[in-house]
Scaffold this motif. Structure first.
Motif, PDB file in Angstrom:
ATOM      1  N   TYR A   1      76.476  -0.169  35.276  1.00 23.12           N
ATOM      2  CA  TYR A   1      76.063  -0.830  36.517  1.00 23.12           C
ATOM      3  C   TYR A   1      75.445   0.240  37.412  1.00 23.12           C
ATOM      4  O   TYR A   1      76.021   1.323  37.597  1.00 23.12           O
ATOM      5  CB  TYR A   1      77.236  -1.486  37.237  1.00 23.12           C
ATOM      6  N   ALA A   2      74.261  -0.043  37.966  1.00 21.27           N
ATOM      7  CA  ALA A   2      73.554   0.939  38.787  1.00 21.27           C
ATOM      8  C   ALA A   2      73.130   0.320  40.115  1.00 21.27           C
ATOM      9  O   ALA A   2      72.503  -0.742  40.143  1.00 21.27           O
ATOM     10  CB  ALA A   2      72.325   1.458  38.044  1.00 21.27           C
TER      11      ALA A   2
ATOM     12  N   GLY B   1      68.710  -1.424  42.968  1.00 26.31           N
ATOM     13  CA  GLY B   1      69.000  -0.815  41.678  1.00 26.31           C
ATOM     14  C   GLY B   1      68.932  -1.796  40.531  1.00 26.31           C
ATOM     15  O   GLY B   1      68.671  -2.989  40.705  1.00 26.31           O
ATOM     16  N   ALA B   2      69.207  -1.299  39.323  1.00 21.05           N
ATOM     17  CA  ALA B   2      69.039  -2.089  38.104  1.00 21.05           C
ATOM     18  C   ALA B   2      70.165  -3.084  37.875  1.00 21.05           C
ATOM     19  O   ALA B   2      70.038  -3.977  37.038  1.00 21.05           O
ATOM     20  CB  ALA B   2      68.925  -1.154  36.899  1.00 21.05           C
ATOM     21  N   GLY B   3      71.294  -2.913  38.572  1.00 21.95           N
ATOM     22  CA  GLY B   3      72.422  -3.818  38.345  1.00 21.95           C
ATOM     23  C   GLY B   3      73.083  -3.555  37.007  1.00 21.95           C
ATOM     24  O   GLY B   3      73.205  -2.407  36.566  1.00 21.95           O
ATOM     25  N   PHE B   4      73.513  -4.624  36.332  1.00 24.63           N
ATOM     26  CA  PHE B   4      74.200  -4.484  35.052  1.00 24.63           C
ATOM     27  C   PHE B   4      73.177  -4.312  33.924  1.00 24.63           C
ATOM     28  O   PHE B   4      72.139  -4.980  33.891  1.00 24.63           O
ATOM     29  CB  PHE B   4      75.073  -5.710  34.764  1.00 24.63           C
ATOM     30  N   SER B   5      73.513  -3.438  32.967  1.00 26.10           N
ATOM     31  CA  SER B   5      72.620  -3.225  31.825  1.00 26.10           C
ATOM     32  C   SER B   5      73.416  -2.697  30.647  1.00 26.10           C
ATOM     33  O   SER B   5      74.529  -2.187  30.794  1.00 26.10           O
ATOM     34  CB  SER B   5      71.504  -2.227  32.175  1.00 26.10           C
TER      35      SER B   5
ATOM     36  N   MET C   1      86.668   5.078  27.881  1.00 22.68           N
ATOM     37  CA  MET C   1      86.430   5.990  28.990  1.00 22.68           C
ATOM     38  C   MET C   1      85.642   5.265  30.067  1.00 22.68           C
ATOM     39  O   MET C   1      84.713   4.503  29.764  1.00 22.68           O
ATOM     40  CB  MET C   1      85.663   7.237  28.538  1.00 22.68           C
ATOM     41  N   MET C   2      85.998   5.491  31.316  1.00 18.26           N
ATOM     42  CA  MET C   2      85.279   4.948  32.462  1.00 18.26           C
ATOM     43  C   MET C   2      84.736   6.094  33.294  1.00 18.26           C
ATOM     44  O   MET C   2      85.373   7.139  33.430  1.00 18.26           O
ATOM     45  CB  MET C   2      86.188   4.061  33.307  1.00 18.26           C
ATOM     46  N   GLN C   3      83.574   5.872  33.859  1.00 15.12           N
ATOM     47  CA  GLN C   3      82.881   6.936  34.569  1.00 15.12           C
ATOM     48  C   GLN C   3      82.240   6.381  35.831  1.00 15.12           C
ATOM     49  O   GLN C   3      81.598   5.327  35.798  1.00 15.12           O
ATOM     50  CB  GLN C   3      81.811   7.506  33.633  1.00 15.12           C
ATOM     51  N   VAL C   4      82.452   7.065  36.950  1.00 25.79           N
ATOM     52  CA  VAL C   4      81.788   6.734  38.209  1.00 25.79           C
ATOM     53  C   VAL C   4      80.929   7.928  38.597  1.00 25.79           C
ATOM     54  O   VAL C   4      81.387   9.074  38.538  1.00 25.79           O
ATOM     55  CB  VAL C   4      82.803   6.422  39.324  1.00 25.79           C
ATOM     56  N   GLN C   5      79.684   7.678  38.974  1.00 26.34           N
ATOM     57  CA  GLN C   5      78.791   8.771  39.321  1.00 26.34           C
ATOM     58  C   GLN C   5      78.062   8.462  40.626  1.00 26.34           C
ATOM     59  O   GLN C   5      77.447   7.401  40.772  1.00 26.34           O
ATOM     60  CB  GLN C   5      77.770   9.008  38.199  1.00 26.34           C
ATOM     61  N   TYR C   6      78.155   9.420  41.546  1.00 28.55           N
ATOM     62  CA  TYR C   6      77.400   9.332  42.797  1.00 28.55           C
ATOM     63  C   TYR C   6      76.302  10.383  42.771  1.00 28.55           C
ATOM     64  O   TYR C   6      76.563  11.573  42.507  1.00 28.55           O
ATOM     65  CB  TYR C   6      78.298   9.566  44.004  1.00 28.55           C
TER      66      TYR C   6
END
Length: 398
Positions: A98-99, A109-113, A369-374
């Motif tokens: 999700y972006a 942003g692109a949303g879900f992909s 694995m889950m990842q959050v990126q700012y």
């Protein structure tokens, strides 16, 4: 934007310890000293089998073993099964994304992909020949990523033939599961050809050709090798494509490991390719890199320079970039990366795009694995130079 990021990070940090406690100990990720990031040039350079493919691997190994002579010892997965072949190891994983972006004109942003789905099989034939076949799906697009055979009788000399990663930059060979971020650096994407090949379609950092590599001069104390080298002769046109002009690309890497887990690398690349419009581009690149990976700590920094001449128009173009990544293990299930990433598309300060990132990785199960990126982006090529991005990705091995 800062409030959104803070809420997402706090929410993940608050609930994930409780979630992780619900798993049995054997289901948790391996100890920190076993979580070293792995290059796709290595035999174990894929993320490993998931819960479905592990069942397939075990069943296949048992079936093959039952057909082998009774005197043969039961092998481990991927190890020698008979005098002719190992039990093949299947694997697969997918990454959903999700972006969000507040960039002008990005419409949020692109949303879900679907970032990617990959499946692969590794194995050996006649003990010394290793093979890999890896395919990928991006939404509705299917394509081959890797297919190669490598003769590796000696550590000092191995010969590979097929389609695989270019020996350019430390970051390029890492599979998406291990790179630590939701995307590769700009120099990996632009100059190693992961998502962009000099303005054309990206090639995943791969090409077709022949490679010679090896590890030289073992240390007496711990056995690590002081020198690693790679030499490649490639088509130059990227994946799933034949040579378009009869010329070849020559790529080389020399890596020094003065102490265990510390690598200093020099990379060189010369050749050319033919664009979709039929123009021939002269391509010359080099890079200098350093990385240290030990006990789940990661430090990686690279600089790359590119110069090309468009033969039809006699114009010369230059580009360069650099990045630095630090990964800090916080707990057995949390590793936080920080990244500074800069790229100059015309090797001028006016063409510079800089990305500052913070990336918590939550691996609460060996297959999840889950990842959050700012990301804070400062792009001097745009009228509105500053904007923010928030990505959330889920990695699942199956």
């Amino acid at each position: 934007m800062r409030k959104i990021f803070a809420f997402a990070l706090v929410a993940n940090l608050s609930f994930l310890p409780l979630w992780a406690e619900g798993y049995e100990e054997q289901d948790m990720i391996e100890p920190a000293d076993e979580r070293i990031e792995v290059s796709e040039f290595e035999p174990n350079g894929t993320p490993g089998a998931g819960f479905i493919t592990e069942l397939v691997n075990n069943s296949l190994a048992d079936a093959l073993q039952s057909a082998a002579p009774a005197s043969d010892a039961k092998p481990q997965l991927g190890r020698k099964l008979t005098d002719y072949a190992s039990a093949p190891k299947f694997g697969g994983y997918f990454i959903g994304k999700y972006a969000y972006s507040d960039q002008a004109g990005a419409h949020g942003g692109a949303g879900f992909s679907q970032r990617l789905i990959r499946v692969y099989v590794d194995g050996t034939i006649l003990t010394d020949f290793k093979y890999r076949i890896q395919a990928q799906v991006n939404n509705s697009t299917f394509h081959m990523k890797d297919y190669f055979v490598e003769w590796s009788h000696w550590k000092e000399l191995a010969i590979k033939f097929g389609q695989y990663k270019r020996a350019f930059l430390f970051e390029n060979p890492y599979n998406p599961w291990d790179v630590g971020a939701g995307d590769y650096s700009q120099i990996s994407n632009q100059l190693a050809g992961i998502s962009n090949k000099d303005g054309n379609v990206g090639n995943g950092g791969r090409d077709q050709g022949l490679q010679v590599q090896g590890d030289l001069f073992p240390a007496k104390l711990d056995g690590h090798r002081f020198i690693h080298y790679q030499l490649q002769v490639m088509n130059g046109q990227g994946i799933n494509t034949g040579d378009a002009n009869g010329h070849k690309d020559f790529i080389g890497s020399l890596q020094v490991q003065p102490v265990k887990d510390l690598y200093i690398g020099l990379f060189g690349w010369t050749g050319d390719y033919v664009t979709a419009a039929g123009a021939e581009v002269d391509r010359n690149r080099w890079a200098a890199s350093v990385k240290y990976e030990h006990n789940d700590w990661t430090v990686r920094a690279e600089y790359a320079h590119a110069q090309g001449i468009l033969a039809d128009y006699k114009t010369e173009g230059k580009a360069d970039g650099w990045y630095a990544t630090v990964g800090v293990p916080c707990t057995s299930w949390l590793k936080v990366y920080g990244k500074y990433d800069a790229y100059r598309s015309a090797k001028t300060w006016e063409s510079m795009k800089t990305i500052y990132s913070i990336i918590p990785n939550f691996q609460i199960h060996k297959n999840l694995m889950m990842q959050v990126q700012y990301n804070h982006v400062h792009d001097r090529n745009l009228q509105h130079k500053d904007y923010n991005e928030l990505w959330a990705e889920m990695y699942v091995r199956f």
